[in-house]
Design a protein around this motif. Structure first.
Motif, short mmCIF file in Angstrom:
data_model
loop_
_atom_site.label_atom_id
_atom_site.label_comp_id
_atom_site.label_asym_id
_atom_site.label_seq_id
_atom_site.Cartn_x
_atom_site.Cartn_y
_atom_site.Cartn_z
N LEU A 1 70.25 17.75 60.62
CA LEU A 1 68.48 17.45 60.19
C LEU A 1 68.29 18.50 58.55
O LEU A 1 69.05 19.18 58.34
CB LEU A 1 67.64 19.39 61.06
N LEU A 2 67.95 17.74 57.93
CA LEU A 2 67.55 18.25 56.38
C LEU A 2 65.55 17.44 56.37
O LEU A 2 65.75 16.56 56.05
CB LEU A 2 68.31 17.48 56.10
N LYS A 3 64.98 18.25 56.12
CA LYS A 3 63.49 17.45 56.05
C LYS A 3 63.30 17.75 54.79
O LYS A 3 63.94 18.03 53.70
CB LYS A 3 62.44 19.36 56.30
N HIS A 4 63.10 16.65 54.72
CA HIS A 4 62.05 15.78 53.13
C HIS A 4 60.87 16.62 52.37
O HIS A 4 61.04 16.26 51.57
CB HIS A 4 62.24 14.69 52.74
N ILE B 1 61.37 33.29 56.64
CA ILE B 1 61.38 32.02 55.75
C ILE B 1 59.31 32.36 56.10
O ILE B 1 59.17 31.69 54.72
CB ILE B 1 61.46 30.75 56.87
N TYR B 2 58.96 32.24 56.63
CA TYR B 2 58.32 33.33 56.84
C TYR B 2 57.53 34.01 57.83
O TYR B 2 58.27 34.46 58.82
CB TYR B 2 56.93 32.37 56.71
N PRO B 3 56.84 34.87 57.33
CA PRO B 3 56.70 36.18 58.47
C PRO B 3 55.80 35.63 59.90
O PRO B 3 55.49 35.02 60.19
CB PRO B 3 55.11 36.86 58.22
N1 SAH Z 1 68.18 25.50 54.52
C1 SAH Z 1 68.50 24.49 55.13
C2 SAH Z 1 66.99 24.59 56.43
C3 SAH Z 1 66.33 25.81 56.91
S1 SAH Z 1 65.12 26.58 56.39
C4 SAH Z 1 67.35 22.88 54.25
O1 SAH Z 1 67.04 23.28 53.56
O2 SAH Z 1 67.21 22.12 54.74
C5 SAH Z 1 63.96 25.70 57.03
C6 SAH Z 1 62.67 24.76 57.24
O3 SAH Z 1 61.87 25.59 57.07
C7 SAH Z 1 62.44 23.94 55.52
O4 SAH Z 1 62.52 23.12 55.95
C8 SAH Z 1 60.88 24.06 56.44
O5 SAH Z 1 60.79 22.75 56.19
C9 SAH Z 1 60.62 25.12 56.92
N2 SAH Z 1 59.98 25.89 56.12
C10 SAH Z 1 60.45 27.79 55.01
N3 SAH Z 1 59.61 28.22 54.50
C11 SAH Z 1 58.46 27.30 55.48
C12 SAH Z 1 56.50 28.09 54.89
N4 SAH Z 1 56.62 29.14 54.00
N5 SAH Z 1 56.16 27.92 55.82
C13 SAH Z 1 56.61 27.18 56.65
N6 SAH Z 1 57.92 26.80 56.73
C14 SAH Z 1 58.57 26.42 56.24
#
Ligand code: SAH
Length: 337
Positions: free
Chosen positions: A144-147, A299-301
């Motif tokens: 998984l690697l989100k764009h 990542i977020y609260p």
């Molecule tokens: N580091 C890895 C995956 C971990 S982060 C990578 O780069 O692929 C997982 C996902 O959390 C990210 O891809 C992003 O879409 C999501 N994410 C990060 N910060 C966020 C935020 N503040 N709000 C919502 N989603 C967030």
């Protein structure tokens, strides 16, 4: 579906049109991937990160986060428990943490693959190309690697030192290696347009992405991006658009694996996940990261008092109660069921 029609649905606030969109996505979902909901065990192995993505709490410059990383034995012990609880997929996720060598991840993957009847998915960020090849050979089958956004200027602004082109190059590479490949975007980023979200949907189709996870952007005070009031996306617009993009992804790709994301549930506690499952989604993720580590993967609260392993039967039952759909006992692969 053409770009214009996608844009029309993204922009409409006509309740009948919106509910017809969800209904037709739900029908496509039933027809192409069935009723079963696939549960994934999510193990966040490390919150160290060398990147500085502006929205993310794991960003290297965030000094307020307590950092942790799980060693091989910690990981193996947790995956053993997840497999015994009945999970058929484990997803190992982390920040971009160079501490894990290619060989160490490969060894961990190989041991899991040899001992358990469980599919292995990785989401460890951008790594040298040979790492992906090596981990696939070791037995990982999904990556998984989100764009994050298909708007190149917005991508650049949010990701210092990294580019959308590189992200897309890696997605193509992952597909060519043979991974079931996942991508996704955040919805409601400051400066994000509906046009770019239409392009996101078309990009998923163009790249033949197998797993598509979209959720609302959630403001994190420790991350550095603007405060919630600083941009035009209201909470309601964000959630409506998340459900619309979920439905449109289903209609456009037909058989992709589409999670009702954790961020969606957190933004709409008690209903977000169920709404997404009713608008085309067919996957959920449960966090199995052991305490105390789990509390530091911010990542977020968020607050999550469940235990993804011990509470799995109850969580599964609750989902079935909410949706009337069974929890799958299979692997939930896109290509070979
Ligand atoms: N580091 C890895 C995956 C971990 S982060 C990578 O780069 O692929 C997982 C996902 O959390 C990210 O891809 C992003 O879409 C999501 N994410 C990060 N910060 C966020 C935020 N503040 N709000 C919502 N989603 C967030």
């Amino acid at each position: 579906m053409m770009r214009e029609e996608i844009l029309h649905y993204l922009g409409t606030s006509n309740p009948e049109e919106i509910s017809a969109l969800y209904t037709s996505a739900d029908r496509v979902r039933a027809q192409h991937v069935g009723d079963a909901i696939h549960a994934r065990a999510l193990l966040n192995i490390s919150n160290y990160c060398r990147r500085n993505c502006l929205y993310c709490g794991l960003r290297g410059q965030n000094r307020r986060l307590m950092r942790y990383r799980m060693g091989k034995d910690d990981i193996l012990r947790t995956v053993d428990a997840a497999a015994s609880a009945g999970y058929k997929t484990v997803l190992m996720q982390s920040g971009e943490d160079g501490w894990y060598s290619r060989a160490m991840i490969a060894e961990t993957v190989r041991i899991i693959a040899n001992h358990h009847d469980i599919d292995i998915a990785l989401s460890l960020g951008e790594r040298p190309d040979d790492d992906y090849r090596c981990w696939f050979d070791a037995g990982a089958t999904r990556y998984l690697l989100k764009h994050e956004t298909s708007d190149p200027a917005l991508y650049r602004a949010l990701h210092p030192g990294s580019s959308l082109d590189e992200r897309i190059r890696i997605l193509r590479l992952l597909k060519s290696i043979g991974y079931e490949t996942g991508s996704g975007v955040m919805v409601g980023l400051p400066g994000q347009s509906l046009e770019s979200i239409a392009d996101d949907i078309l990009l998923f189709r163009h790249l033949d992405i197998d797993m598509i996870g979209c959720g609302p952007y959630i403001y994190n005070p420790d991350a550095g991006l603007m405060r919630p009031g600083d941009h035009i996306w209201t909470q309601k617009m964000k959630m409506d658009t998340v459900l619309k993009i979920t439905a449109l992804n289903r209609i456009v790709t037909r058989d992709a694996m589409i999670p009702a994301t954790t961020a969606t549930e957190i933004s709409s506690p008690g209903s977000g996940r169920a709404c997404a499952l009713g608008a085309g989604a067919n996957v959920v993720m449960f966090d199995i990261t052991p305490l105390p580590w789990k509390e530091h993967y911010i990542i977020y609260p968020r607050e999550d008092f469940t235990n993804g392993i011990g509470d799995y039967p109850r969580l599964a039952e609750e989902l079935t109660g909410l949706t009337g759909r069974p929890i799958s006992t299979g692997y939930g692969r896109r290509n070979k069921p």
